[in-house]
Design a protein around this motif. Structure first.
Motif, mmCIF file in Angstrom:
data_model
loop_
_atom_site.group_PDB
_atom_site.id
_atom_site.type_symbol
_atom_site.label_atom_id
_atom_site.label_comp_id
_atom_site.label_asym_id
_atom_site.label_seq_id
_atom_site.Cartn_x
_atom_site.Cartn_y
_atom_site.Cartn_z
ATOM 1 N N LEU A 103 -4.118 5.813 6.387
ATOM 2 C CA LEU A 103 -4.455 5.878 5.213
ATOM 3 C C LEU A 103 -4.150 6.696 3.934
ATOM 4 O O LEU A 103 -3.294 7.252 3.231
ATOM 5 C CB LEU A 103 -4.664 4.187 4.387
ATOM 6 N N ASP A 104 -5.783 7.135 3.688
ATOM 7 C CA ASP A 104 -5.607 8.226 3.094
ATOM 8 C C ASP A 104 -5.735 7.728 1.728
ATOM 9 O O ASP A 104 -6.426 6.844 1.104
ATOM 10 C CB ASP A 104 -5.279 9.343 3.199
ATOM 11 N N ASP A 131 -11.108 -2.633 0.327
ATOM 12 C CA ASP A 131 -10.339 -2.249 -0.718
ATOM 13 C C ASP A 131 -9.983 -3.490 -1.082
ATOM 14 O O ASP A 131 -9.729 -3.608 -2.800
ATOM 15 C CB ASP A 131 -9.016 -0.571 0.028
ATOM 16 N N ALA A 166 -8.722 3.891 8.156
ATOM 17 C CA ALA A 166 -8.711 5.220 6.982
ATOM 18 C C ALA A 166 -7.770 6.698 7.017
ATOM 19 O O ALA A 166 -7.483 6.519 6.483
ATOM 20 C CB ALA A 166 -10.240 5.244 6.654
ATOM 21 N N ILE A 203 0.620 -1.167 -0.068
ATOM 22 C CA ILE A 203 0.409 0.428 0.000
ATOM 23 C C ILE A 203 0.910 1.210 0.185
ATOM 24 O O ILE A 203 1.854 1.133 0.393
ATOM 25 C CB ILE A 203 -0.502 -0.027 1.516
ATOM 26 N N SER A 238 -10.232 2.845 1.664
ATOM 27 C CA SER A 238 -9.207 2.698 2.408
ATOM 28 C C SER A 238 -8.941 2.035 3.830
ATOM 29 O O SER A 238 -8.384 2.707 5.068
ATOM 30 C CB SER A 238 -8.987 4.472 2.802
ATOM 31 N N LEU A 275 -6.937 2.998 -3.631
ATOM 32 C CA LEU A 275 -8.312 2.784 -2.324
ATOM 33 C C LEU A 275 -9.387 3.222 -2.093
ATOM 34 O O LEU A 275 -8.975 5.039 -2.379
ATOM 35 C CB LEU A 275 -7.165 3.287 -1.620
ATOM 36 N N CYS A 310 0.594 5.127 0.438
ATOM 37 C CA CYS A 310 -0.889 6.037 0.601
ATOM 38 C C CYS A 310 -0.562 8.031 0.718
ATOM 39 O O CYS A 310 1.039 7.570 1.154
ATOM 40 C CB CYS A 310 -1.626 5.775 1.695
#
Length: 292
Positions: free
Chosen positions: A111-112, A142, A108, A68, A137, A134, A70
């Motif tokens: 991560l955004d 996801d 969430a 991931i 997020s 995403l 982010c």
């Protein structure tokens, strides 16, 4: 309860399912990386997913990597696993902090916006790489989107990590349920109805349900059949010899500069945070032995 993965089928193999208990895996990652609560939850969720997705692979040499990238405080997460239950992972910023949401740790916002990569190295010339943005997020949601958009497999993914007040891991686990292409409408309808009864994986784990019992709750009326179980663990295959390759990649000039500084160096493995020291004599030996 020890950490393990369950593989199962239901509805005469119209459904395949996986469930995992990963408390020790997640706690070991927290301990090694000294992660904040939100980093622990995010990393634990992705490692839990990784263990189950790894269990889907056929060959012992197959490697699955989940990445991931982010914009949020976590910066990103990387998890690598095989089909034997070995998993390792790290977050880019283990100290990340976010405000809670509805009294719960807010992954969430940590991560955004970002991208999820699924990389399967199955010994071919090039690894398979699937990618999706995403959408929410939320890692479980996801991954559900990923399976539908990138692999065209209707799936339901549930993941949960619950922390103690002292920020150790109380419990962790999850499930992945997938429909086969020949699934009948009545099977799909019943599965959708069953999934409505589950509001949170954490709630199931807090109740003390095992992976088998979670699948029984979701698929018991669809002819659940447990096919096998597999232990899972946080495991890193790093070594001083493997880490040396990273030192070699710096190039002769950079290594010589370290030698000129007159001090030993320490190199840490990203995945498990193990530290490896190299003396000045060892650095000189690396230059002599390596084509750098």
């Amino acid at each position: 309860m020890s950490d393990y993965i369950v593989r199962a089928t239901a509805a005469d193999s119209q459904i395949r399912a996986f469930a995992a208990y990963t408390k020790e895996v997640t706690e070991e990652a927290r301990r090694r990386h000294n992660t904040s609560p939100v980093a622990t939850v995010a990393l634990g969720q992705l490692m839990t997913a990784g263990t189950m997705m790894g269990a889907m692979m056929k060959n012992d040499n197959d490697i699955l990597t989940l990445q991931i990238r982010c914009d949020g405080p976590l910066g990103g997460i990387t998890v690598t696993t095989d089909n034997q239950g070995n998993v390792k992972g790290y977050v880019f910023n283990p100290d990340a902090v976010t405000e809670s949401k509805n009294g719960k740790i807010n992954v969430a916002d940590a991560l955004d916006l970002g991208i999820l990569n699924v990389i399967k190295d199955m010994g071919l010339k090039e690894p398979y790489v699937g990618q999706t943005i995403l959408e929410t997020s939320e890692i479980a949601q996801d991954l559900t989107y990923y399976y539908m958009n990138s692999e065209q497999i209707p799936s339901s993914v549930g993941l949960g990590v619950l922390m103690e007040k002292d920020n150790t891991v109380k419990c962790a686990g999850g499930f992945i349920i997938q429909l086969m292409p020949y699934a009948e409408d009545k099977v799909i309808d019943q599965l959708e109805e069953n999934l409505k009864s589950v509001t949170s994986v954490v709630d199931l784990l807090e109740e003390g349900l095992t992976p088998e019992q979670i699948l029984e709750k979701l698929l018991g009326n669809l002819g659940l059949e447990i096919t096998d179980t597999l232990p899972t663990q946080f495991y890193c295959n790093c070594s001083k010899e493997r880490v040396e390759k990273a030192v070699v990649s710096l190039g002769r000039d950079e290594i010589q500069a370290m030698i000129d500084d007159g001090e030993d160096i320490e190199v840490k493995c990203h995945f498990c945070n193990s530290a490896y020291k190299y003396t000045l004599d060892e650095l000189k030996d690396i230059i002599e032995r390596s084509d750098v």
